[in-house]
Design a protein around this motif. Structure first.
Motif, PDB file in Angstrom:
ATOM      1  N   GLU A 176       0.833  -1.210   0.000  1.00 51.14           N
ATOM      2  CA  GLU A 176       0.000   0.000   0.000  1.00 51.14           C
ATOM      3  C   GLU A 176       0.863   1.254   0.000  1.00 51.14           C
ATOM      4  OE1 GLU A 176      -0.585  -2.218   2.853  1.00 51.14           O
ATOM      5  OE2 GLU A 176      -1.882  -3.435   1.544  1.00 51.14           O
ATOM      6  N   GLN A 177       1.873   1.194   0.862  1.00 55.20           N
ATOM      7  CA  GLN A 177       2.771   2.354   0.949  1.00 55.20           C
ATOM      8  C   GLN A 177       3.479   2.579  -0.379  1.00 55.20           C
ATOM      9  OE1 GLN A 177       5.130   1.258   4.352  1.00 55.20           O
ATOM     10  NE2 GLN A 177       4.395   3.016   5.515  1.00 55.20           N
ATOM     11  N   LYS A 178       3.898   1.471  -0.986  1.00 53.26           N
ATOM     12  CA  LYS A 178       4.621   1.580  -2.256  1.00 53.26           C
ATOM     13  C   LYS A 178       3.737   2.238  -3.307  1.00 53.26           C
ATOM     14  CE  LYS A 178       8.391  -1.626  -2.602  1.00 53.26           C
ATOM     15  NZ  LYS A 178       8.947  -2.848  -3.094  1.00 53.26           N
ATOM     16  N   LYS A 179       2.503   1.806  -3.329  1.00 53.12           N
ATOM     17  CA  LYS A 179       1.589   2.342  -4.332  1.00 53.12           C
ATOM     18  C   LYS A 179       1.385   3.840  -4.108  1.00 53.12           C
ATOM     19  CE  LYS A 179      -2.286   0.980  -7.028  1.00 53.12           C
ATOM     20  NZ  LYS A 179      -3.709   1.292  -6.857  1.00 53.12           N
ATOM     21  N   GLU A 180       1.238   4.173  -2.837  1.00 49.96           N
ATOM     22  CA  GLU A 180       1.034   5.580  -2.474  1.00 49.96           C
ATOM     23  C   GLU A 180       2.209   6.444  -2.951  1.00 49.96           C
ATOM     24  OE1 GLU A 180      -0.111   7.834   1.648  1.00 49.96           O
ATOM     25  OE2 GLU A 180      -0.095   5.636   1.622  1.00 49.96           O
ATOM     26  N   VAL A 181       3.421   5.924  -2.677  1.00 46.03           N
ATOM     27  CA  VAL A 181       4.624   6.664  -3.075  1.00 46.03           C
ATOM     28  C   VAL A 181       4.704   6.767  -4.588  1.00 46.03           C
ATOM     29  CG1 VAL A 181       7.125   6.618  -3.061  1.00 46.03           C
ATOM     30  CG2 VAL A 181       5.894   6.092  -0.992  1.00 46.03           C
ATOM     31  N   GLN A 182       4.354   5.674  -5.268  1.00 45.12           N
ATOM     32  CA  GLN A 182       4.399   5.698  -6.726  1.00 45.12           C
ATOM     33  C   GLN A 182       3.488   6.777  -7.285  1.00 45.12           C
ATOM     34  OE1 GLN A 182       3.587   1.780  -8.183  1.00 45.12           O
ATOM     35  NE2 GLN A 182       5.764   1.242  -8.156  1.00 45.12           N
ATOM     36  N   GLU A 183       2.315   6.883  -6.705  1.00 48.75           N
ATOM     37  CA  GLU A 183       1.364   7.908  -7.178  1.00 48.75           C
ATOM     38  C   GLU A 183       1.910   9.299  -6.903  1.00 48.75           C
ATOM     39  OE1 GLU A 183      -2.318   6.838  -5.364  1.00 48.75           O
ATOM     40  OE2 GLU A 183      -2.631   5.194  -6.794  1.00 48.75           O
ATOM     41  N   LEU A 184       2.513   9.443  -5.725  1.00 43.06           N
ATOM     42  CA  LEU A 184       3.103  10.736  -5.361  1.00 43.06           C
ATOM     43  C   LEU A 184       4.182  11.127  -6.355  1.00 43.06           C
ATOM     44  CD1 LEU A 184       3.450  12.991  -3.145  1.00 43.06           C
ATOM     45  CD2 LEU A 184       5.162  11.519  -2.145  1.00 43.06           C
ATOM     46  N   GLN A 214      14.189  15.913 -17.558  1.00 44.96           N
ATOM     47  CA  GLN A 214      14.251  17.363 -17.393  1.00 44.96           C
ATOM     48  C   GLN A 214      12.946  17.927 -16.852  1.00 44.96           C
ATOM     49  OE1 GLN A 214      15.707  15.766 -19.796  1.00 44.96           O
ATOM     50  NE2 GLN A 214      17.498  16.846 -20.599  1.00 44.96           N
ATOM     51  N   LYS A 215      11.831  17.247 -17.171  1.00 44.91           N
ATOM     52  CA  LYS A 215      10.530  17.777 -16.740  1.00 44.91           C
ATOM     53  C   LYS A 215      10.177  17.331 -15.337  1.00 44.91           C
ATOM     54  CE  LYS A 215       8.383  19.000 -21.018  1.00 44.91           C
ATOM     55  NZ  LYS A 215       7.262  18.819 -21.935  1.00 44.91           N
ATOM     56  N   ALA A 216      10.907  16.344 -14.801  1.00 45.57           N
ATOM     57  CA  ALA A 216      10.605  15.849 -13.459  1.00 45.57           C
ATOM     58  C   ALA A 216      11.019  16.890 -12.418  1.00 45.57           C
ATOM     59  CB  ALA A 216      11.353  14.544 -13.214  1.00 45.57           C
ATOM     60  N   ALA A 217      10.416  16.758 -11.223  1.00 42.08           N
ATOM     61  CA  ALA A 217      10.738  17.691 -10.147  1.00 42.08           C
ATOM     62  C   ALA A 217      12.169  17.465  -9.692  1.00 42.08           C
ATOM     63  CB  ALA A 217       9.786  17.462  -8.983  1.00 42.08           C
ATOM     64  N   ALA A 231       4.528  10.034  -9.414  1.00 40.67           N
ATOM     65  CA  ALA A 231       3.942  10.291 -10.729  1.00 40.67           C
ATOM     66  C   ALA A 231       3.425  11.721 -10.810  1.00 40.67           C
ATOM     67  CB  ALA A 231       2.822   9.288 -10.990  1.00 40.67           C
ATOM     68  N   ASP A 232       2.871  12.201  -9.702  1.00 44.98           N
ATOM     69  CA  ASP A 232       2.404  13.595  -9.675  1.00 44.98           C
ATOM     70  C   ASP A 232       3.550  14.572  -9.863  1.00 44.98           C
ATOM     71  OD1 ASP A 232      -0.135  12.850  -9.348  1.00 44.98           O
ATOM     72  OD2 ASP A 232      -0.206  13.116  -7.158  1.00 44.98           O
ATOM     73  N   VAL A 286      11.467  16.369  -4.397  1.00 43.73           N
ATOM     74  CA  VAL A 286      10.931  15.019  -4.251  1.00 43.73           C
ATOM     75  C   VAL A 286      11.110  14.556  -2.812  1.00 43.73           C
ATOM     76  CG1 VAL A 286      11.175  12.625  -4.998  1.00 43.73           C
ATOM     77  CG2 VAL A 286      11.404  14.481  -6.660  1.00 43.73           C
ATOM     78  N   LYS A 287      12.319  14.789  -2.265  1.00 42.70           N
ATOM     79  CA  LYS A 287      12.593  14.368  -0.895  1.00 42.70           C
ATOM     80  C   LYS A 287      11.605  15.033   0.065  1.00 42.70           C
ATOM     81  CE  LYS A 287      17.489  14.195  -1.621  1.00 42.70           C
ATOM     82  NZ  LYS A 287      18.711  14.936  -1.319  1.00 42.70           N
ATOM     83  N   ARG A 288      11.442  16.328  -0.134  1.00 38.88           N
ATOM     84  CA  ARG A 288      10.557  17.066   0.774  1.00 38.88           C
ATOM     85  C   ARG A 288       9.126  16.521   0.698  1.00 38.88           C
ATOM     86  NH1 ARG A 288      11.041  22.342  -1.156  1.00 38.88           N
ATOM     87  NH2 ARG A 288      13.256  22.017  -1.471  1.00 38.88           N
ATOM     88  N   ALA A 289       8.672  16.267  -0.537  1.00 37.78           N
ATOM     89  CA  ALA A 289       7.298  15.778  -0.719  1.00 37.78           C
ATOM     90  C   ALA A 289       7.110  14.425  -0.043  1.00 37.78           C
ATOM     91  CB  ALA A 289       6.994  15.672  -2.216  1.00 37.78           C
TER      92      ALA A 289
END
Lengths: 100, 391
Positions: free
Chosen positions: B122-130, B143-146, B132-133, B151-154
């Motif tokens: 569940e946690q993995k899925k949550e992180v994956q979605e985060l 280049q377009k990724a944060a 992806a956002d 990412v660390k902060r999020a």
């Protein structure tokens, strides 16, 4: 008149210690052992073969070079660079050629 | 390749064969016209090979006519010709170029996302979605990724349990490491019980971690006597605890030794013989050192050098044997020397029996006897060592 000029030049070479090849328009020949030969102030190649080269010099004399494996490394109006195994170098004076 | 040769190569030149009766005349004409020619090699009587620059080559024809010579191209040498040849397999080079471009473009994308440190799906899925956002998912441009900090902060913001998050790119892989808070580990369980004396000793010092000490320094204890009680408090408020601690006590030991007054020693003379053997499995052959006079008495030292191929050891070894000539020396010790030697050897013997932490604090000679060329010594040792054991 021409002879006088020649005499004057010869005198200048002797007295003023000037290089004779420049003043008298004499050929200058440099050899590196039996391997290389520079001929400056030449007037063209008369005979060129594997074993014999005859070069016309500026004072109408001729330079006869005998040996083997001759190659003309460079051939320019001012100088010729001959390479090979040189065994014999003969200078033929202008008078002799005129005579014979 | 000297400077001139490089220039010729860059500009391109031809190797030509000239045939004709008046080759010398042609050479002189070329010389006067200031043709750039070199390496004139006579092949036969009326044939030569010449190197000539391409520009001069095109001016050669009228001179050939003039001297009625014939010319034949043997080889075209130099960069312009090489380039022209390359042009003939254009497709190959274009393919290579396209490959490089594709590789470069491909390395700009994220191909895989790896998440470490999370066990529950569940946690993995949550992180994956985060992620992806934030633009971190397969087939997205790097280049377009944060940026990693964001990412660390999020991730830290989303997960209360996370104490640390690390994010980095490894080639085309985006890797997120999360460290979750973990509870301190349970200390190793120690069974309840007392500490008792292992041997007869006089207590010197105590260090009690838990439990109640029942003995005091300078108290004599016998084996089995309780040193530290596994209980704290008294009466109704008492509580069972595992007794833990260290108790040092002075223990007495007896040592005895006999030393012959005549000591035999082996002394090397300095004469050395080297023998070499080749060992194949269990078989050993002598390969060097034949025909040497054997020594009457000697000491032997062997060294084995196994042969190996890379890291694989072969069952073959070179054995070097050093035979050193020796002779025996008999030394007579006087009483004092024999006693000192005896004491030293006895102490070494004693030490070997004790723990590393134990310390010999005192030694006393109880008895000394000289009998039939021997010294017999009996020694008393006081040793401070750990005496407690768990029961």
């Amino acid at each position: 008149m021409r002879k006088l000029q020649q005499k004057l030049k010869r005198w200048a070479v002797g007295v003023m210690d000037l290089p004779p090849d420049l003043i008298l328009d004499m050929p200058r020949i440099t050899m590196i052992g039996p391997l290389q030969m520079y001929v400056e102030n030449h007037r063209g190649v008369l005979v060129f073969s594997d074993q014999e080269v005859r070069i016309l010099l500026s004072n109408q004399g001729q330079l006869l070079v005998r040996g083997s494996q001759f190659i003309l490394r460079k051939i320019l109006p001012e100088e010729v660079l001959l390479e090979g195994r040189i065994r014999e170098v003969k200078y033929i004076e202008p008078e002799k050629i005129d005579g014979g | 390749m000297d400077h001139q040769a490089l220039v010729y190569w860059l500009r391109g030149y031809v190797l030509i064969k000239i045939k004709g009766k008046y080759i010398e005349r042609l050479l002189n004409r070329m010389m006067i016209e200031r043709f750039d020619l070199w390496n004139v090699v006579p092949l036969s009587d009326r044939e030569v090979e010449v190197c000539l620059t391409t520009t001069d080559f095109f001016k050669l024809r009228p001179l050939l006519k003039e001297t009625s010579c014939q010319m034949q191209i043997i080889k075209k040498i130099g960069l312009p010709f090489t380039l022209r040849q390359l042009g003939q397999n254009k497709g190959y080079y274009a393919g290579a170029l396209i490959f490089v471009i594709l590789l470069y473009l491909g390395s700009n994308f994220i191909w895989t996302v790896e998440i470490e440190g999370l066990s529950s799906p569940e946690q993995k899925k949550e992180v994956q979605e985060l992620l992806a956002d934030l633009g971190i998912a397969p087939f997205k441009l790097k280049q377009k990724a944060a940026p990693p900090d964001e990412v660390k902060r999020a991730v830290l913001g989303q997960f209360e349990e996370a104490t640390w998050a690390g994010f980095e790119y490894e080639g085309t892989t985006a890797r997120l490491k999360v460290v979750l808070k973990s509870l301190p580990e349970q200390p190793e369980a120690v069974p309840f019980g007392n500490l008792v004396a292992a041997k007869k000793a006089v207590v010197r010092d105590l260090l009690v971690e838990s439990g109640t000490p029942l003995v005091k320094p300078h108290q004599l204890v016998r084996p089995g006597e309780v040193l530290v009680l596994g209980e704290i408090g008294s009466g109704e408020t008492s509580k069972q605890v595992p007794a833990k601690g260290k108790v040092w006590g002075e223990v007495w030991y007896m040592g005895q030794i006999s030393i012959p007054m005549e000591q035999k020693r082996t002394v090397l003379t300095g004469e050395v013989m080297d023998n070499y053997y080749l060992r194949l499995g269990p078989f050993q052959f002598k390969i060097w050192g034949f025909g040497q006079e054997p020594f009457a008495s000697f000491s032997r030292f062997t060294e084995e050098h196994p042969l190996s191929v890379w890291s694989y050891k072969l069952p073959i070894a070179i054995v070097k044997e050093k035979i050193m000539e020796s002779y025996q020396v008999t030394e007579r010790l006087d009483k004092k020397e024999a006693e000192a030697l005896g004491l030293r050897l006895a102490r070494e013997k004693m030490r070997a029996q004790l723990d590393d932490e134990a310390e010999i604090v005192d030694e006393n000679i109880l008895k000394k006897e000289y009998d039939s060329g021997k010294v017999y010594i009996k020694i008393h040792y006081s040793v401070i060592e750990e005496i407690s054991k768990r029961n």
